[in-house]
Design an enzyme around this catalytic site. Structure first.
Site, short mmCIF file in Angstrom:
data_model
loop_
_atom_site.label_atom_id
_atom_site.label_comp_id
_atom_site.label_asym_id
_atom_site.label_seq_id
_atom_site.Cartn_x
_atom_site.Cartn_y
_atom_site.Cartn_z
CB CYS A 55 -0.81 0.10 1.21
SG CYS A 55 -0.13 0.06 2.86
CB ALA A 58 4.17 -0.29 2.11
NE ARG A 89 12.55 -0.83 1.37
CZ ARG A 89 13.08 0.50 1.26
NH1 ARG A 89 13.40 1.17 2.43
NH2 ARG A 89 13.48 0.94 0.17
CG HIS A 187 7.47 4.92 -3.88
ND1 HIS A 187 7.09 4.08 -5.05
CD2 HIS A 187 7.79 4.37 -2.87
CE1 HIS A 187 7.31 2.98 -4.69
NE2 HIS A 187 7.95 3.02 -3.50
S1 SF4 Z 1 -1.07 -1.71 5.98
FE1 SF4 Z 1 -1.66 -0.03 7.06
S2 SF4 Z 1 -1.75 1.82 5.74
FE2 SF4 Z 1 -1.37 -0.06 4.55
S3 SF4 Z 1 -3.18 -0.84 3.60
FE3 SF4 Z 1 -2.99 -1.61 5.53
S4 SF4 Z 1 -3.97 -0.28 7.11
FE4 SF4 Z 1 -3.63 0.78 4.97
#
Ligand code: SF4
Ligand code: SF4
Lengths: 537, 454
Positions: A55, A58, A89, A187
């Site tokens: 996402c 991230a 990471r 990004h």
């Molecule tokens: S990890 Fe967190 S920010 Fe990413 S999609 Fe899931 S809830 Fe949303």
């Protein structure tokens, strides 16, 4: 075995019609005769598809912002998002003063039900205050996770108020995970804020020495950046800042003084590269420090840019010294790897970058793709004007910068620039597709179903991808190499990195463990005489 | 290492630093993988699903399959109904599981998507099943998510179709490794009792290498078994945090009585498990088990001087930590700091009761974080740290011997295959603890004190 359009059609036939229509556009079989081939990218993943994508959060906190070591990175949301992006990471960093490196810490506002109902701004403000009191960071970042945007917490306002209270920068990133279609949106969001708030905030006006450069889109996974910097320093470059591997907020503030920006991962950082050029007149050069040939080419291009005979000579000396040292070792590994084939499906740049290194070891990349790249990463930047924006990409604001009145300075003349552009990838990236051979497959956002199908047909000898595929592929008896985390090895960049990679790949091919997959009783008849008996009867 | 962590403890309320828990959906995903031919589905943005799959994969070093509703901004505003319907259709067409187990994320919970009514209106192929659990991550922890999903399995699937309860036991093993689930099944089996263990990730997440990949390996609780759990004589809920809710649901829905036990870590908790089985099923304990127990006690006694009187800090998931603390006390060790990230007064109450009985005072904390644990250790040092992988930073900072037990373990392997439960598991724990302490003694010994026999 190669793949043709008919076989591709057969694979896709398993999909419901809508999915088939969609996925077809994300898969290209390279056909040089056709000339430029179009691929769809950076569009939504269809619900229900087992994708590798992550996402925006991230991409923002996890990829671009998180590695800045001297900042405290607070994640505003329920605990999970912060937890999973903590130490996973491998973006390494060291600091002279260990109290100014917070990368082993994880900060989450750990929102509870009441925060969701009544808003989490107070809690966030509290966390910032506590962090300042305990950790005394030079700056703080605050990243939003999915629920935050929905309940309407105003991160920017909280950050602003905190800046006033504490007199340090508090950067707010509205990188809720649902924005855009992948990490890529994150990004972009990160690039915008770093450019707007941090870069240029330093008070240096001039580089402290000749050949000052920034390295953009290099995250020091497994120590990659340290190997690259070793070589660059040896040649005589001064690295102002690395964005953002082993990067620091303090250094980043002065990124404007560099004479040239190197772009390693184009996808994650090209926005800053472009904006630096517009705002400060600093050109960017696409480099690739993965693989010996690519490293050498990148070093030579850099020397061309500065055009100083002494620098050019020193570059050649270092290249000669390094290659003489490592080539015999590489040759040994090549004997093991020669003639093998690979799939290379990674991120937004490595799917392309590693093909050269594989080739140097005699391994042909027969299928490649990216998880979250855009069309330009496949087809080259020339097609950017043709890319249509859609509802998802429109949600990410573009930051428009203008030349900095005081600090804008043309680093090289327009004529020189035009001349150089003909020879070196200055301000340009030609993308992955043009490097791929006829019949090879390019897949965007490769998913689990397609992974299995392509493996069955193309039978690669090694599969380079991430942790989510790794054990799927290994269960099939095929070695798998994580090219996000390097399977906890590295560095893989530069000269020493190439050797390390060769060693690791060879290890994957030659590990005796593969020989035990089939139990001996499944290999041959248990009773030697039985077959003869049967034949006789 | 962790140089900014000071000895002085400042009270905090703005959130957690170095969490000792994570979010509900990962637990739900893990539980769902314990159903045979089940595909877990994450209803939210794809990032959560990606993170949960990654983390589980790192712990188990095996494929973790799960699909996602891949929310975009539009879905976040207008709700995820269309996304989920599309997902259900695609999942059955492309990945063909027998059952899909949907869990929510913070996002879909905040939006308030009504999953049951979406399921009702979705296209589900004949003979296929879709179940769900609500798993808002702003409540509880990953253990809560596990618990909610197991409860969901019962709510959707458990049935009563016999007059008289069958002579079989339901065992809800809690959030433990496949190796533990295997061991629990083995114990019940040698007692000569038929069992339904649910969920059961053995054979799924410790699947063998065969040269072939199957999306749905042999293991996992069969749907028929889950249905049949309503006919069982009794449910043993091992670990109240992860298992009680499902057991209570079985009681409510199918009138199967519930016995709440500790996770069977250590001699006492394993004894209790066996005693419960004896009581309910009128069985003799076979020599095989008695022998194992005897071996364990033999080892405990023979090596007691390796660990007796050593001080310990323990952290992790509540059920595991409760049972471990009990075992640590059985070994003559002294718990000094006991912490879980999961909220819950029951944790503190249960541990404090144990400590009171042993006459030991310790720091006991639910809903804590590792920053706090670290500071507690700085203020009152210990000889040994036990917990999941995240403890390694503290262990390094304080130069402590460190034993990895719990979830997740990301930097060592084999842990998911071998049990920490049962008598065998208890032997393993002694081996781990002794080795950690003795390695340290060897490392620190002066040449003249360096011993061959210990
Ligand atoms: S990890 Fe967190 S920010 Fe990413 S999609 Fe899931 S809830 Fe949303
Ligand atoms: S948004 Fe919620 S469900 Fe998703 S990773 Fe974060 S805490 Fe977990």
């Amino acid at each position: 075995m190669a793949i043709d359009e008919k076989m591709l059609e057969q694979i896709l036939n398993k999909y419901p019609a809508k999915v088939k229509r969609n996925r077809k556009k994300h898969i290209v079989i390279r056909d040089i005769e056709k000339g430029a081939q179009e691929i769809e990218a950076n569009t939504r993943t269809i619900p229900g598809i087992i994708t590798n994508r992550g996402c925006a959060f991230a991409g923002c906190k996890g990829v671009v912002v998180g590695p800045l070591k001297d900042m405290v990175h607070i994640v505003h949301g329920p605990v999970g998002c912060a937890y999973y992006s903590w130490g996973t990471r491998r973006n390494k960093a060291k600091s002279e003063n260990p109290k100014e490196n917070f990368l082993n810490y994880c900060f989450s506002t750990d929102m509870q039900e009441s925060d969701i109902v009544f808003g989490g701004e107070k809690k966030l403000a509290k966390m910032i205050d506590e962090v300042v009191e305990i950790f005394h960071p030079k700056a703080i970042s605050v990243s939003a996770t999915c629920p935050v945007g929905l309940i309407g917490d105003d991160l920017v306002a909280v950050a602003k108020a905190a800046e006033k209270r504490h007199g340090i920068q508090v950067l707010a990133f509205n990188c809720e995970g649902y924005k855009g279609v992948s990490q890529s949106a994150g990004h972009h969001i990160a690039n915008n804020i770093l450019m707007e708030k941090v870069i240029g905030a330093g008070n240096l006006e001039e580089a402290p020495s000749k050949y000052s450069i920034n390295i953009l889109g290099e995250y020091n996974i497994g120590g990659d950046s340290w190997e690259i910097e070793r070589v660059l320093k040896d040649i005589g470059y001064h690295v102002v800042t690395v964005m953002t591997g082993d990067g620091s907020y303090e250094e980043l503030k002065n990124a404007h003084i560099a004479e040239l920006n190197l772009v390693q991962c184009h996808r994650s950082i090209n926005y800053i590269a472009e904006m630096l050029e517009i705002k400060y007149g600093t050109p960017w050069l696409k480099v690739n420090f993965i693989g010996i040939e690519n490293t050498i080419k990148s070093l030579r291009n850099m020397a061309q840019y500065f055009g100083d005979p002494e620098l050019i000579q020193k570059t050649e000396e270092v290249i000669a010294r390094e290659t003489a040292r490592i080539e015999p070792v590489m040759a040994q590994y090549k004997k093991i790897c020669e003639g093998k084939t690979a799939f290379c499906f990674v991120g937004g740049s490595r799917g392309h970058h590693y093909q050269g290194l594989f080739a140097e070891l005699g391994v042909e990349t027969i299928l490649a793709g990216y998880e979250f790249a855009h069309r330009d990463d496949y087809e080259g930047r020339d097609i950017i004007p043709e890319i249509k924006s859609d509802a998802d990409s429109k949600n990410i604001p573009d930051l428009h910068v203008t030349p900095d009145q005081r600090r804008y300075r043309l680093k090289i003349s327009d004529e020189k620039m035009a001349e150089l552009k003909k020879r070196i990838p200055l301000g340009n990236y030609k993308g992955m597709i043009s490097d791929m051979k006829d019949g090879h497959v390019i897949v965007d956002d490769l998913n689990h179903f397609e992974t299995e199908e392509f493996i069955k047909i193309l039978k690669p000898d090694i599969f380079a991808s991430g942790i989510k595929d790794k054990y799927v592929v290994q269960k099939m008896g095929i070695p798998s190499k994580q090219l996000h985390s390097y399977d906890y090895s590295g560095p893989y960049a530069g000269f020493n990195g190439a050797v390390k990679f060769a060693e690791d790949i060879s290890m994957a091919f030659t590990s005796p463990t593969w020989n035990f997959i089939t139990p001996p009783w499944k290999n041959k008849p248990l009773l030697d005489g039985k077959i003869v008996d049967e034949e006789a009867s | 290492m962790l140089d900014s962590t000071s000895k002085q403890i400042v009270k905090r309320s703005g959130g957690v630093i170095n969490p000792a828990k994570t979010c509900q959906p990962i637990g739900a995903m893990y539980a769902a993988l314990g159903i045979h031919k089940c595909l877990p589905h994450s209803h939210g943005s794809q990032g959560c699903c990606s993170y949960h799959r990654m983390h589980l994969t790192r712990h188990f070093r095996d494929p973790i399959m799960a699909s996602t509703s891949s929310f975009t901004e539009g879905a976040s505003v207008f709700g995820g109904v269309a996304n989920l319907k599309t997902a259900i259709k695609n999942v059955f067409t492309i990945y063909d599981p027998d059952i899909m187990a949907i869990h929510t994320t913070c996002l879909s919970e905040t939006i308030g998507d009504d999953i049951p009514s979406i399921i009702k209106s979705a296209e589900i192929p004949e003979g296929k099943l879709v179940i769900h659990a609500n798993t808002p991550s702003y409540v509880g922890s990953h253990v809560t998510g596990f618990s909610n999903m197991v409860k969901g399995m019962i709510t959707y699937l458990a049935e009563v179709d016999v007059e008289e309860k069958k002579q079989q036991v339901n065992v809800i093993p809690g959030f433990v490794n496949p190796g533990d689930m295997r061991e629990i099944k083995r114990i019940v089996k040698i007692m000569g009792i038929d069992s339904i263990v649910l969920p059961d990730t053995s054979g799924v997440l410790d699947a063998p290498m065969t040269g072939e990949y199957t999306m749905y390996p042999r293991g996992g609780t069969k749907i028929e078994e889950i249905k049949d759990s309503g006919n069982s004589l009794v449910t043993l809920a091992l670990g109240s945090f992860a298992s009680s809710d499902a057991a209570k649901e079985l009681k409510r829905k199918c009138n199967v009585p519930e016995v709440s036990l500790k996770t069977p870590i250590g001699v006492k908790a394993t004894d209790e498990l066996i005693m419960s089985l004896i009581k309910k099923f009128n069985k003799e304990v076979p020599y095989e088990l008695e022998e194992e127990r005897g071996q364990l006690v033999d080892i405990m006694t023979d090596t007691h001087f390796h660990f007796h009187g050593k001080t310990v800090a323990i952290f992790g998931d509540p059920d595991i930590v409760i049972a471990l603390t009990e075992y640590i006390l059985s070994l003559g060790m002294i718990p000094v700091h006991v912490l879980t990230g999961t909220p819950g007064g029951a944790f503190e109450k249960e541990i404090k009761a144990m400590l009171l009985e042993a006459g030991i005072r310790a720091n006991v904390k639910a809903a804590g974080d590792l920053m706090e644990l670290h500071q507690l250790i700085k203020n009152k040092p210990v000889d040994l740290l036990i917990g999941n992988t995240y403890g390694k930073y503290i262990a390094r900072a304080e130069d402590l011997p460190f034993v990895r037990i719990g979830f997740p373990i990301l930097d060592r392997s084999v842990h998911s295959y071998l049990p920490v439960v049962g008598y065998k598991g208890a032997m393993r724990i002694i081996e781990m603890i002794s080795n950690a302490l003795l390695e340290r003694a060897d490392r620190d010994a002066a040449d003249e004190d360096f011993e061959l026999v210990m």
